[in-house]
Design a protein around this motif. Sequence first.
Motif, mmCIF file in Angstrom:
data_model
loop_
_atom_site.group_PDB
_atom_site.id
_atom_site.type_symbol
_atom_site.label_atom_id
_atom_site.label_comp_id
_atom_site.label_asym_id
_atom_site.label_seq_id
_atom_site.Cartn_x
_atom_site.Cartn_y
_atom_site.Cartn_z
ATOM 1 N N ASP A 20 0.857 -1.188 0.000
ATOM 2 C CA ASP A 20 0.000 0.000 0.000
ATOM 3 C C ASP A 20 0.889 1.231 0.000
ATOM 4 O O ASP A 20 1.324 1.716 1.046
ATOM 5 C CB ASP A 20 -0.907 -0.005 1.241
ATOM 6 C CG ASP A 20 -1.939 1.106 1.181
ATOM 7 O OD1 ASP A 20 -2.157 1.658 0.082
ATOM 8 O OD2 ASP A 20 -2.526 1.429 2.230
ATOM 9 N N HIS A 22 1.395 5.046 -0.620
ATOM 10 C CA HIS A 22 0.717 6.332 -0.781
ATOM 11 C C HIS A 22 1.626 7.240 -1.585
ATOM 12 O O HIS A 22 2.643 7.743 -1.078
ATOM 13 C CB HIS A 22 0.391 6.938 0.585
ATOM 14 C CG HIS A 22 -0.539 6.075 1.387
ATOM 15 N ND1 HIS A 22 -1.869 5.927 1.073
ATOM 16 C CD2 HIS A 22 -0.315 5.280 2.462
ATOM 17 C CE1 HIS A 22 -2.438 5.099 1.930
ATOM 18 N NE2 HIS A 22 -1.520 4.683 2.788
ATOM 19 N N ARG A 165 -6.751 -9.045 -9.973
ATOM 20 C CA ARG A 165 -7.217 -7.828 -9.302
ATOM 21 C C ARG A 165 -6.033 -6.882 -9.224
ATOM 22 O O ARG A 165 -4.957 -7.260 -8.760
ATOM 23 C CB ARG A 165 -7.757 -8.139 -7.906
ATOM 24 C CG ARG A 165 -8.994 -9.021 -7.893
ATOM 25 C CD ARG A 165 -9.492 -9.242 -6.465
ATOM 26 N NE ARG A 165 -10.690 -10.056 -6.446
ATOM 27 C CZ ARG A 165 -10.691 -11.384 -6.306
ATOM 28 N NH1 ARG A 165 -9.535 -12.018 -6.186
ATOM 29 N NH2 ARG A 165 -11.812 -12.064 -6.291
ATOM 30 N N PRO A 167 -3.731 -3.968 -7.788
ATOM 31 C CA PRO A 167 -3.510 -3.249 -6.527
ATOM 32 C C PRO A 167 -3.915 -1.787 -6.661
ATOM 33 O O PRO A 167 -3.926 -1.221 -7.756
ATOM 34 C CB PRO A 167 -1.993 -3.395 -6.312
ATOM 35 C CG PRO A 167 -1.586 -4.576 -7.120
ATOM 36 C CD PRO A 167 -2.505 -4.589 -8.310
ATOM 37 N N ASP A 168 -4.224 -1.176 -5.531
ATOM 38 C CA ASP A 168 -4.675 0.223 -5.531
ATOM 39 C C ASP A 168 -3.649 1.150 -6.159
ATOM 40 O O ASP A 168 -4.007 2.091 -6.876
ATOM 41 C CB ASP A 168 -4.984 0.676 -4.099
ATOM 42 C CG ASP A 168 -6.235 0.009 -3.542
ATOM 43 O OD1 ASP A 168 -7.033 -0.507 -4.350
ATOM 44 O OD2 ASP A 168 -6.413 0.002 -2.310
ATOM 45 N N LEU A 171 -3.966 1.040 -9.905
ATOM 46 C CA LEU A 171 -5.174 1.742 -10.364
ATOM 47 C C LEU A 171 -4.998 3.246 -10.267
ATOM 48 O O LEU A 171 -5.466 3.995 -11.134
ATOM 49 C CB LEU A 171 -6.381 1.277 -9.556
ATOM 50 C CG LEU A 171 -6.789 -0.194 -9.756
ATOM 51 C CD1 LEU A 171 -7.914 -0.573 -8.805
ATOM 52 C CD2 LEU A 171 -7.204 -0.452 -11.197
ATOM 53 N N ARG A 172 -4.298 3.703 -9.218
ATOM 54 C CA ARG A 172 -4.056 5.152 -9.096
ATOM 55 C C ARG A 172 -3.165 5.642 -10.232
ATOM 56 O O ARG A 172 -3.390 6.712 -10.802
ATOM 57 C CB ARG A 172 -3.425 5.473 -7.736
ATOM 58 C CG ARG A 172 -4.389 5.398 -6.563
ATOM 59 C CD ARG A 172 -3.811 6.098 -5.344
ATOM 60 N NE ARG A 172 -2.608 5.449 -4.859
ATOM 61 C CZ ARG A 172 -2.581 4.500 -3.935
ATOM 62 N NH1 ARG A 172 -3.720 4.056 -3.419
ATOM 63 N NH2 ARG A 172 -1.446 3.966 -3.535
ATOM 64 N N ASP A 175 -5.320 5.845 -13.309
ATOM 65 C CA ASP A 175 -6.269 6.960 -13.242
ATOM 66 C C ASP A 175 -5.599 8.303 -13.545
ATOM 67 O O ASP A 175 -6.243 9.229 -14.046
ATOM 68 C CB ASP A 175 -6.931 7.016 -11.861
ATOM 69 C CG ASP A 175 -7.940 5.891 -11.656
ATOM 70 O OD1 ASP A 175 -8.427 5.352 -12.666
ATOM 71 O OD2 ASP A 175 -8.231 5.552 -10.499
#
Length: 453
Positions: A20, A22, A165, A167-168, A171-172, A175
Motif C-alpha cells: 500500500d 501512498h 485484481r 492493486p490500488d 489503479l491510481r 487513473d
Amino acid sequence: MVLEVRRIDADGDLIAVPLDWHDDGTDIPEVLLSTRAIQGPAPALGDHIMAKLKPARRSETGGPRFIGRMVRRVDRQKTVGVGIFRLGPLGGQIDTIDKRDIGRSWRVREADTKQAGEGEIVGFDILSMGRHGEALARVTERFGTLGTEKAVSELALISHSIPHRFPDAVLRDADRAKPLSLEGREDWRSLPLLTIDPADAKDHDDAVHAAPDTSDANPGGFIVHVAIADVAAYVRSGSALDHEAVLRGNSVYFPDRVVPMLPEQLSNELCSLKPGVDRPAIALRLVIDAVGRTRDKSFHRIMMRSAAKLSYQQAQAAIDGQTDDVTEPLLVPVLRPLWAAYNALQIARDERGPLELDLPERKILLKQDGSVDRVLVPERLAAHRLIEEFMIRANVAAAEVCEDKRTPLIYRVHESPTVEKLHGLREVLSSLDINLPKQGTIRPGQFNGILAR
C-alpha cells in the motif's frame, strides 16, 4: 511493512515493493529481500509478506533503496483456496482441488456456507487449520458448477495464481494517465491507418497502411506503415504500473472474459487505437520492392488517428466485392493498396520458404448463463494472413534496427529435431511413399512440400 514480491533480479534475488504505497510523487521504492532468515520455502512472485526494513547502501544492493527481512507470510487476498462444496449435516464440507492439498477437506458450519449448493465450485478462506482441533473453512465466493465457463475461468485464475485484481497503487497510476500532446511526435493523423481485428475485439493494438511507391527508382514497389500503440508513453519505468505489467507478463484470454496486463483505462482506452481519436504510437515506415524485398526502413514516434476499425470478415468481404457503408469509401484508396502490398510480401515469403502451418483457431461461444453453446472453427481469411505478415515484417525490421544499434536482444530459437525424431518421421513418411533425405539439414520448405502432398 507488508510487501508484495514483484520480480527476480539478474542475480536471482527477490525484489518486493510496499503493498500500500501512498504516492508522494516519487517512484515506488524497491526492497531487496534477504532470504537468509527465511524458514521453509522462499516466497513466490505475487506473495504478500510482512518484513522488517532497513535502508540499504547502494553497494549492498546495486539499486533497491531498502533491504527487507521476512517476518511472516500474509494472506494475499480473502480467497485462499478453491474447492468443491459438499452438503452435509449442519453445513457441509469443502474438498480442495488444489493439487498440493489433494484429498484434504474442510468442514463448513451452516452459517459459513453462503448458501452454496451440492457440487458447486467455491472459494474459501481458512478459519482453523485443524492441528489441534477441527479443520474449519468459510465460503467466500460461489462460482457455480463446473458446467459453466464462469466457474472454470474462476477456477483457472485461482488454481494457477493468475493475478486478476489490480492493486490500488496500480489503479491510481492508471487513473492519473491523460491523453498525450503532439509534442515530440510526428503528426501522422492524416494518414488513413486502419485497425483490422476480430469482430469482438475490445482493444486495438496495431494499425496498418500501404500505398504505391511513386519513386522511379522503385517501380511496382510500396510504402508500408505499421503502427503499434505506444504503451510505454503511459507506463513509466519503475512505476507501480510497470511492476504489475512485469508480474503479469501478458493478458490472459478466457471464453467469458479477458484478464488484461494493464488496467482497462489504458488497455481499452488510452492505449487502444480507436477510430477518430488521437493516439500515440510507434510506427514503422517500410519501403519494399515489387517482390516484397526491403529497400528501406525507419521507425517513428508519432501521433495517429485511425481512419476506421474493421473486422477481418469485413475487410475480406470488401476486397471480395461486398462493401458496406464503412468499407465502400476505403476500398480504392486504402484497402486495395493494402492487399497489393501484401501480395508483394507474399512473393518474398514464398522465396524464404518458412514452415506453413495454417492451424485453425477454435472459438468458444457462450450462452447467457455462461455455459458453452458451441465451438466454432472460424474460416482462415487472407485478411488474417495480411495482418500476420505485416506484423512479422515489423518485428523483423525492429530486430534489424536493434542489431544495428547493438542493442541486446532475446531471440526464440527453434532447435533442430533430434536424430531419433527424424528417424521416426522417415519411417512414417516411407509408408506413404514420401522420401525424407537421410543426409543434410532438413529445411522448412521440404516440410511444406510434404504437407502439400
